[in-house]
Every structure is written in structure tokens, then in C-alpha cells.
Design a protein around this motif. Sequence first.
Motif, short mmCIF file in Angstrom:
data_model
loop_
_atom_site.label_atom_id
_atom_site.label_comp_id
_atom_site.label_asym_id
_atom_site.label_seq_id
_atom_site.Cartn_x
_atom_site.Cartn_y
_atom_site.Cartn_z
N LEU A 142 5.27 3.95 -6.15
CA LEU A 142 6.41 4.29 -7.00
C LEU A 142 7.68 4.11 -6.17
CD1 LEU A 142 7.68 5.58 -9.59
CD2 LEU A 142 7.36 7.78 -8.50
N LEU A 143 8.60 3.29 -6.67
CA LEU A 143 9.85 3.01 -5.95
C LEU A 143 11.03 3.23 -6.87
CD1 LEU A 143 8.86 -0.43 -4.40
CD2 LEU A 143 8.97 1.69 -3.17
N VAL A 144 12.10 3.83 -6.34
CA VAL A 144 13.37 3.89 -7.07
C VAL A 144 14.40 3.17 -6.21
CG1 VAL A 144 15.14 5.35 -8.09
CG2 VAL A 144 12.76 6.07 -8.20
N TRP A 145 15.02 2.13 -6.80
CA TRP A 145 15.89 1.22 -6.06
C TRP A 145 17.31 1.32 -6.61
CZ3 TRP A 145 16.01 -2.05 -2.03
CH2 TRP A 145 16.88 -3.13 -2.03
N GLU A 146 18.29 1.54 -5.73
CA GLU A 146 19.70 1.50 -6.14
C GLU A 146 20.19 0.09 -5.86
OE1 GLU A 146 23.46 4.44 -6.04
OE2 GLU A 146 22.53 4.10 -4.11
N TRP A 147 20.35 -0.68 -6.93
CA TRP A 147 20.56 -2.12 -6.73
C TRP A 147 21.94 -2.47 -6.19
CZ3 TRP A 147 24.21 -4.80 -9.67
CH2 TRP A 147 24.71 -4.16 -10.80
N GLN A 148 22.98 -1.62 -6.45
CA GLN A 148 24.32 -1.94 -5.98
C GLN A 148 24.45 -1.80 -4.46
OE1 GLN A 148 26.07 0.65 -8.82
NE2 GLN A 148 27.07 -1.00 -9.94
N SER A 149 23.85 -0.72 -3.92
CA SER A 149 23.91 -0.52 -2.46
C SER A 149 22.69 -1.13 -1.77
CB SER A 149 23.99 0.97 -2.13
OG SER A 149 22.80 1.61 -2.55
N GLU A 150 21.76 -1.68 -2.56
CA GLU A 150 20.53 -2.30 -2.05
C GLU A 150 19.76 -1.34 -1.13
OE1 GLU A 150 20.67 -6.34 -0.72
OE2 GLU A 150 22.51 -6.74 -1.84
N SER A 151 19.50 -0.14 -1.65
CA SER A 151 18.78 0.85 -0.83
C SER A 151 17.76 1.60 -1.69
CB SER A 151 19.75 1.84 -0.21
OG SER A 151 20.47 2.52 -1.22
N TYR A 152 16.72 2.16 -1.02
CA TYR A 152 15.70 2.95 -1.72
C TYR A 152 16.19 4.38 -1.90
CZ TYR A 152 12.19 -0.69 -0.95
OH TYR A 152 11.48 -1.86 -0.97
N VAL A 153 16.04 4.90 -3.11
CA VAL A 153 16.33 6.32 -3.39
C VAL A 153 15.04 7.12 -3.18
CG1 VAL A 153 17.08 7.96 -5.15
CG2 VAL A 153 18.11 5.69 -5.03
N LEU A 154 13.91 6.50 -3.57
CA LEU A 154 12.61 7.15 -3.46
C LEU A 154 11.55 6.09 -3.20
CD1 LEU A 154 10.77 9.75 -4.09
CD2 LEU A 154 10.61 8.82 -6.38
N LYS A 155 10.62 6.42 -2.31
CA LYS A 155 9.52 5.48 -2.02
C LYS A 155 8.26 6.31 -1.79
CE LYS A 155 8.64 1.31 0.66
NZ LYS A 155 9.07 0.47 1.79
N GLN A 156 7.33 6.23 -2.73
CA GLN A 156 6.08 6.99 -2.62
C GLN A 156 4.89 6.07 -2.86
OE1 GLN A 156 5.21 10.58 -2.19
NE2 GLN A 156 7.11 10.27 -1.10
N GLN A 157 3.84 6.29 -2.09
CA GLN A 157 2.61 5.53 -2.31
C GLN A 157 1.40 6.41 -2.09
OE1 GLN A 157 2.44 1.72 -0.33
NE2 GLN A 157 0.23 1.66 -0.45
N GLY A 158 0.48 6.40 -3.04
CA GLY A 158 -0.74 7.17 -2.91
C GLY A 158 -1.81 6.36 -2.20
N HIS A 159 -3.04 6.88 -2.18
CA HIS A 159 -4.17 6.10 -1.67
C HIS A 159 -4.51 5.05 -2.72
CE1 HIS A 159 -5.25 8.79 1.70
NE2 HIS A 159 -4.83 9.76 0.91
N PHE A 160 -4.66 3.79 -2.32
CA PHE A 160 -4.99 2.79 -3.34
C PHE A 160 -6.50 2.63 -3.51
CE2 PHE A 160 -5.99 -0.60 -0.39
CZ PHE A 160 -5.11 -0.45 0.67
N ASN A 161 -7.25 3.55 -2.93
CA ASN A 161 -8.68 3.64 -3.18
C ASN A 161 -9.00 5.12 -3.40
OD1 ASN A 161 -10.88 1.96 -3.54
ND2 ASN A 161 -10.68 1.04 -1.53
N THR A 162 -10.27 5.44 -3.53
CA THR A 162 -10.64 6.83 -3.80
C THR A 162 -10.26 7.76 -2.66
OG1 THR A 162 -12.55 5.88 -4.92
CG2 THR A 162 -12.59 8.25 -4.58
N MET A 163 -9.72 8.95 -3.01
CA MET A 163 -9.53 10.02 -2.02
C MET A 163 -10.88 10.67 -1.77
SD MET A 163 -6.13 12.10 -3.00
CE MET A 163 -4.62 11.32 -3.46
N VAL A 164 -11.20 10.93 -0.52
CA VAL A 164 -12.53 11.43 -0.18
C VAL A 164 -12.50 12.89 0.26
CG1 VAL A 164 -14.49 11.11 1.41
CG2 VAL A 164 -13.38 9.13 0.39
N SER A 165 -11.45 13.27 0.99
CA SER A 165 -11.44 14.60 1.59
C SER A 165 -10.03 15.18 1.59
CB SER A 165 -11.95 14.48 3.04
OG SER A 165 -11.95 15.74 3.66
N LEU A 166 -9.95 16.53 1.63
CA LEU A 166 -8.64 17.18 1.72
C LEU A 166 -8.76 18.47 2.53
CD1 LEU A 166 -7.39 19.74 -0.44
CD2 LEU A 166 -9.01 18.46 -1.78
#
Length: 557
Positions: free
Chosen positions: A75-99
Amino acid sequence: FFNKEGDFNNLTAAAYHKKTHLLVTGFASGIFHLHELPDFNLIHSLSISDQRIASISINCTGDWIAFGCSGLGQLLVWEWQSESYVLKQQGHFNTMVSLAYSPDGQYIVTGGEDGKVKVWNTSSSFCFVTFTEHNSGVTAVTFTSTGYVVLSASLDGTVRAFDLRRYRNFRTFTSPRPSQFSCLAVDSSGEIVAAGSQDSFEIFIWSMQSGRLLDVLAGHEGPISSLSFNPMKCVLASASWDKTVKLWDMLDSWRTKETLIMNSDVLVVAFRPDGKELAVAALNGQITFWDHENAVQTGSIEGRHDLQMGRKELDKITAKQAAKGKSFTTLCYSADGQSILAGGLSKFVCIYNVKEQILMKKFEISCNYSLDAMEVFCISKETKDFFFFCGHRTTSLTFINSASEYCQMPNCDMSYRHFKPEIRVTCVRFCPTGRSWAATTTEGLLLYSLDSGLIFDPFELDIDVTPSNIHKTLSQKEYTVAIVMAFRLNEKKLIQEVIEAVPSSEVDVVCSSLPDLYVEKLLEFLASAFETSCHLEFYLIWAHKLLMLHGQKLKTR
């Protein structure tokens, strides 16, 4: 326009902002374009990743653009005028196994089949650090008792220790011969690290301080499935597929103190927080409870029926028959030790009362029918197609569900592969505060809590919140309402005037009726008032009453 460019087939998402005439387009290659309409002037062309962009959204002002990539869980939120990220999140792209929860319950660490270790903030739900040192799937994660060190075991043959102050991998533990580690445990002091192997059937013991291998515990005749240290004593419990649970005494040169014989392969062991009881889940679907000091079984729960398995799309047998081979794969005691949480290859998580050995509550973790094994009775796509082809509904399900029969139909693609993730719970853990619990599932990391989060309440936000109305409310002796109104205006002198107008005999009542949202604000105000005010005792009464009534809630947050 995109047809001319030859890109139209790769276009996967688009959004248009009417006011600014901004068109945002996303492609299968992970590239996105910003065009100004109606002239199609290209403003930006950037790449997020090499995965397809699944969805795009623009905020009301047209400054921020959000992108979702389902392949990477990004998940990305991009401010296009200043060309910068407001938010950058990434989960596991495979199964979570442990916590695992941190000792204060503020953070959760997760390990996934993608080899990543992620640390999440429980209040904001955001991941704030990702460790990518492992070369293969992570099988187990845990925190040390200090809460500043995270440990992870992996199939790449390493156990790694990560520092949460400097965000680095400061220790790597390995075995003399390469082994795939399936489980992990750390003792209450944080000095002894143990990991079980699924190929050599051994348990390896290391020193956290020096990183040296201290001992190799042999004796099991099958893969090690689970490890657990007694929180109060220097005893390690190990579970194996050889139908035994062994108790190893750390103070007696790691000798086997006791061997508990089970009726089936053991999948998971867990000590009660006071260390006096051991819970064991086996392949036959039973959870058994043991007094490990005397090697006596104190109770058992038959949990197979509570799992309530669904029928998979390509199953040849009914869900009821399939459930006979299912069991719990993860266990965790509640903070008070009175309940036990259990999950497995099902959409349900069960909470049992240990003393009464009865089911207290069953949580359904998902209603997502695009996942496999969600329905108890299911007619798959292949079945429907076959019914349509045959023109009658008399053929048995077993016959129709057979892939070989299905592929004898005309126009059937023999290379067709249908992938559908199966609903399952891989790990459950109770928060040390006892107010919440978490589960890693096919749906992601889920948090269940007794405390409802902070809710923004716009009901009282109106033009009537004025200094004159606050004074009027105060004269009517509605002290709690006056304090809330004062904090909404956020004028320090007015807040001080309202608080000092409350009689000391009424402080207890006001504190108990104060909404959670304003408890922290009031505490912050009191902290600054102690520096300057001469009414020391009066403010100490306020602080004392607030902490006595709301201390537990503040701690959990």
C-alpha cells in the motif's frame, strides 16, 4: 489513447480526478502514469514494483494518490507534486507462519514463508521495521523478556537475533551440520536460545551472550514440532512426531527429566504462565493437560468437532469425514492461565476454560468465500460444469469431483491449474496484558481486543462550545461536561479555571465519568501544572484518582 501506445492490454487500474483533470493509470508491470486531460499531457511516469497495480484512488484535493499491489501486499500513498511518499506499507506476500507479542504488548513480531520478519505497532497497526536476512521461510519468532531483542528461526538453517534499538541482525546461530529449524524458544532470562530441527531430530542450545553452541539434545525419533521453556523453572519441554513430550533439566546438564507418552504425534506444547501446567495438542485432535512435576495427566479436551472443518473444492470426501483427520496446530494460555486459545486448519479459533474443559467461545476469523475450505457443503466449478455438460444431477459428488473424469470432457485444457488459498490459522498468541489476542491467518494478522479503540465522536462538536457556555455549564455544576468542552477549545487558562473550580470531594466522580479520550489530555495538563501551580495537593488528588481508575487502560495502550 492507450490503444495507440499498445499498452491497453496491460492496463490494470485507473482513477480520474474531476477538478484537477488528473488521470492516473496503473499497469501490470508496476508502472503508473499521471496525465492531464483532455490533452493527455504526461506529468509523471514511475514504477512502484514489478507487480501489477491492483487499485488506485485519489483524495478529494487531488494531491495524494493511493496505490494497492495485491501481489506484494503493498500500500503506497504518493504526493505527486512534491514527488514523495506519504505512506509506504507492505505485508508478507506469502503466508504468515508465526507471531509473538512484546512483553509490554505494544508490538507484535511476525515471520512469514517469504523469509521476512516484520515488527508491527499494535495501536497504529503499521509495520515499522522489516528484517530480510533469512534466505528461506521463517518458521518461528519470539521476543526476549527485555522486549528489545527479536529472535527468528528459519528453514535456511539459521536462528537470527535482531536488535530493536539499532534495527540490525547482531547474532546468527547455526548448527554444526545444516539443519532446517522448525521451532524456537528462549528462556525467561533471555540468555538461553533453543531451536528444534525437523530433519536431524535434534534440539540445539546456544548462549545469547557469546553466540556459542552450548549443547545438542538428542533422544527424539521424529521431527521436533514445538519447544517451550517453563517461565518459572529451568525446564525445557520438547514435542515431537515420535508421540512423546520430553522435559529437559537445564541445571542437570540438560538430562531428560521426564518423558510423557502420547497416543498420537505431538504438534504443539505450551506452559501455563505460572509454570505449573503443560498443555499438549496432538494429531488425534485432543488437547491434554499435564502436571509435569509428577508426570500425571490432569485433563483433556476433544476439540476435533469444534474445529468444524470446511470442504475443499477438490475434496473427494465430505467435510465431516475430513474433520476426523484434523487437529489443533497452535496453542496459547491466557495471561491468567484460566483459559487456552487453540487454532488449526479451520476458519475457527476456540477458547476453552481449562478447569471446566469446556468451549467458552468460538471466533470465526473470516467470511471470505474466495478462500478454500470455507463452506461445509460445496459444489465446485468443475462439478457445475459437469452437471451442465451431462444435463442431469444424478451422478455422485465423488465421481464428479474427480479431475481425471472432468478432463475427459471436450475442450478441457489439460494444463489448467487452479490455485485457491486454504483458510487456516497458523499461530495464536495472548497479549501479556490479558486484554487482547492475535492470530496469523490466511487473511493476515488479526487482533481481537476487549478494549474498543479510541472513537472520534463528532456529536458534541458544534457552535455551542464557547467560553461563555463553558462558564454556564460550570455554574450548573456539570463538571465533566465543562472539562470536555474546555479540552475541545484547548485554551490552557480556561482548562485550568475549570479544573480548579471542581471541589476536591467531586474529583473521584468526575474522573470515573471522564471519557477515555480525555484522560490522557488531562494527565498531560496535570504534568505541566505541577511545574507552575501552587495547588500541589489538589493536583495530586486529581493525578491519584485518574491513575487508580484508568491506569490499566493506559498501560494497555
